[in-house]
Design a protein around this motif. Structure first.
Motif, PDB file in Angstrom:
ATOM      1  N   PHE A   3       0.775  -1.223  -0.007  1.00 39.20           N
ATOM      2  CA  PHE A   3      -0.062  -0.004  -0.095  1.00 39.20           C
ATOM      3  C   PHE A   3       0.862   1.182  -0.009  1.00 39.20           C
ATOM      4  CE2 PHE A   3       0.335  -1.935   4.212  1.00 39.20           C
ATOM      5  CZ  PHE A   3       0.790  -1.182   4.923  1.00 39.20           C
ATOM      6  N   ASP A   4       0.443   2.282  -0.501  1.00 39.67           N
ATOM      7  CA  ASP A   4       1.231   3.638  -0.734  1.00 39.67           C
ATOM      8  C   ASP A   4       0.973   4.264   0.607  1.00 39.67           C
ATOM      9  OD1 ASP A   4       2.480   5.775  -1.718  1.00 39.67           O
ATOM     10  OD2 ASP A   4       0.611   6.743  -2.577  1.00 39.67           O
ATOM     11  N   ALA A   5       2.109   4.416   1.351  1.00 42.67           N
ATOM     12  CA  ALA A   5       2.360   5.337   2.674  1.00 42.67           C
ATOM     13  C   ALA A   5       2.753   6.499   2.637  1.00 42.67           C
ATOM     14  CB  ALA A   5       3.342   4.433   3.329  1.00 42.67           C
ATOM     15  N   THR A   6       2.600   7.298   1.433  1.00 40.82           N
ATOM     16  CA  THR A   6       3.109   8.625   1.204  1.00 40.82           C
ATOM     17  C   THR A   6       2.142   9.614   1.977  1.00 40.82           C
ATOM     18  OG1 THR A   6       1.981   8.799  -0.855  1.00 40.82           O
ATOM     19  CG2 THR A   6       4.245   8.486  -0.845  1.00 40.82           C
ATOM     20  N   ASN A   7       0.989   9.079   2.062  1.00 45.38           N
ATOM     21  CA  ASN A   7      -0.193  10.308   2.834  1.00 45.38           C
ATOM     22  C   ASN A   7      -0.299   9.601   4.171  1.00 45.38           C
ATOM     23  OD1 ASN A   7      -0.463  11.895   0.346  1.00 45.38           O
ATOM     24  ND2 ASN A   7      -2.005  10.557  -0.366  1.00 45.38           N
ATOM     25  N   CYS A   9       0.507   9.336   8.197  1.00 46.49           N
ATOM     26  CA  CYS A   9       1.109   9.993   9.259  1.00 46.49           C
ATOM     27  C   CYS A   9       2.223   9.283   9.506  1.00 46.49           C
ATOM     28  CB  CYS A   9       0.081   9.788  10.496  1.00 46.49           C
ATOM     29  SG  CYS A   9       0.744  10.464  12.036  1.00 46.49           S
ATOM     30  N   SER A  10       3.318  10.127   9.835  1.00 46.58           N
ATOM     31  CA  SER A  10       4.612   9.540   9.996  1.00 46.58           C
ATOM     32  C   SER A  10       5.085   8.996  11.192  1.00 46.58           C
ATOM     33  CB  SER A  10       5.674  10.673  10.079  1.00 46.58           C
ATOM     34  OG  SER A  10       5.409  11.737  11.196  1.00 46.58           O
ATOM     35  N   TYR A  11       4.090   9.160  12.331  1.00 47.82           N
ATOM     36  CA  TYR A  11       3.988   8.243  13.572  1.00 47.82           C
ATOM     37  C   TYR A  11       3.457   6.930  13.214  1.00 47.82           C
ATOM     38  CZ  TYR A  11       3.709   7.513  18.474  1.00 47.82           C
ATOM     39  OH  TYR A  11       3.769   7.060  19.613  1.00 47.82           O
ATOM     40  N   LEU A  12       2.395   6.876  12.438  1.00 49.95           N
ATOM     41  CA  LEU A  12       1.793   5.339  12.070  1.00 49.95           C
ATOM     42  C   LEU A  12       3.051   5.042  11.190  1.00 49.95           C
ATOM     43  CD1 LEU A  12      -0.552   3.348  11.910  1.00 49.95           C
ATOM     44  CD2 LEU A  12      -1.334   4.740  10.155  1.00 49.95           C
ATOM     45  N   GLN A  13       3.611   5.464  10.352  1.00 50.90           N
ATOM     46  CA  GLN A  13       4.471   4.780   9.452  1.00 50.90           C
ATOM     47  C   GLN A  13       5.737   4.311  10.295  1.00 50.90           C
ATOM     48  OE1 GLN A  13       6.154   7.753   6.592  1.00 50.90           O
ATOM     49  NE2 GLN A  13       4.353   7.592   5.510  1.00 50.90           N
ATOM     50  N   ARG A  14       6.303   4.815  11.233  1.00 52.28           N
ATOM     51  CA  ARG A  14       7.057   4.046  12.163  1.00 52.28           C
ATOM     52  C   ARG A  14       6.543   3.021  12.739  1.00 52.28           C
ATOM     53  NH1 ARG A  14       8.703   9.906  13.385  1.00 52.28           N
ATOM     54  NH2 ARG A  14       6.961   9.759  15.088  1.00 52.28           N
ATOM     55  N   LYS A  15       5.295   3.002  13.245  1.00 52.13           N
ATOM     56  CA  LYS A  15       4.777   1.954  13.952  1.00 52.13           C
ATOM     57  C   LYS A  15       4.652   0.734  13.020  1.00 52.13           C
ATOM     58  CE  LYS A  15       1.760   3.923  17.567  1.00 52.13           C
ATOM     59  NZ  LYS A  15       0.565   3.978  17.949  1.00 52.13           N
ATOM     60  N   LEU A  16       4.334   0.960  11.813  1.00 51.35           N
ATOM     61  CA  LEU A  16       4.026   0.035  10.815  1.00 51.35           C
ATOM     62  C   LEU A  16       5.621  -0.726  10.362  1.00 51.35           C
ATOM     63  CD1 LEU A  16       1.062   1.013   8.474  1.00 51.35           C
ATOM     64  CD2 LEU A  16       1.295  -0.991  10.173  1.00 51.35           C
ATOM     65  N   PHE A  17       6.298   0.019   9.889  1.00 52.17           N
ATOM     66  CA  PHE A  17       7.412  -0.259   9.129  1.00 52.17           C
ATOM     67  C   PHE A  17       8.862  -0.374   9.797  1.00 52.17           C
ATOM     68  CE2 PHE A  17       4.513   1.896   5.880  1.00 52.17           C
ATOM     69  CZ  PHE A  17       4.553   0.962   5.290  1.00 52.17           C
ATOM     70  N   ALA A  18       8.909   0.124  11.188  1.00 49.91           N
ATOM     71  CA  ALA A  18      10.060  -0.183  11.984  1.00 49.91           C
ATOM     72  C   ALA A  18      10.199  -1.523  12.318  1.00 49.91           C
ATOM     73  CB  ALA A  18       9.887   0.709  13.313  1.00 49.91           C
TER      74      ALA A  18
END
Length: 75
Positions: A3-7, A9-18
């Motif tokens: 899925f496209d993660a460009t839009n 939230c950066s906080y959610l991106q860290r929770k998903l991809f870290a």
């Protein structure tokens, strides 16, 4: 499924991809299970199983469980 993660939230991106993110197991399940789809809306991740919304993940807010599902047990 990716899925496209460009839009998102950066906080959610860290929770998903870290590597040690708390939603990493959910992301892996979304990528391997063909019945799951994920869409980014309003900087949140909306997760569907067979077209029915089951879960909404936000950055700093608590996840919203829409329907009981085995994916929600990974939280």
């Amino acid at each position: 499924m990716n899925f496209d993660a460009t839009n998102m939230c950066s906080y959610l991106q860290r929770k998903l991809f870290a590597p040690d993110g708390e939603y990493r197991a959910i992301r892996e399940q979304i990528e391997t299970d063909p019945t799951l789809t994920a869409v980014v809306r309003s900087r949140q991740l909306h997760i569907y199983r067979d077209g029915k919304k089951i879960l909404v993940l936000a950055g700093k807010s608590a996840p919203k469980i829409i329907q009981k599902d085995k994916l929600a047990e990974l939280l």
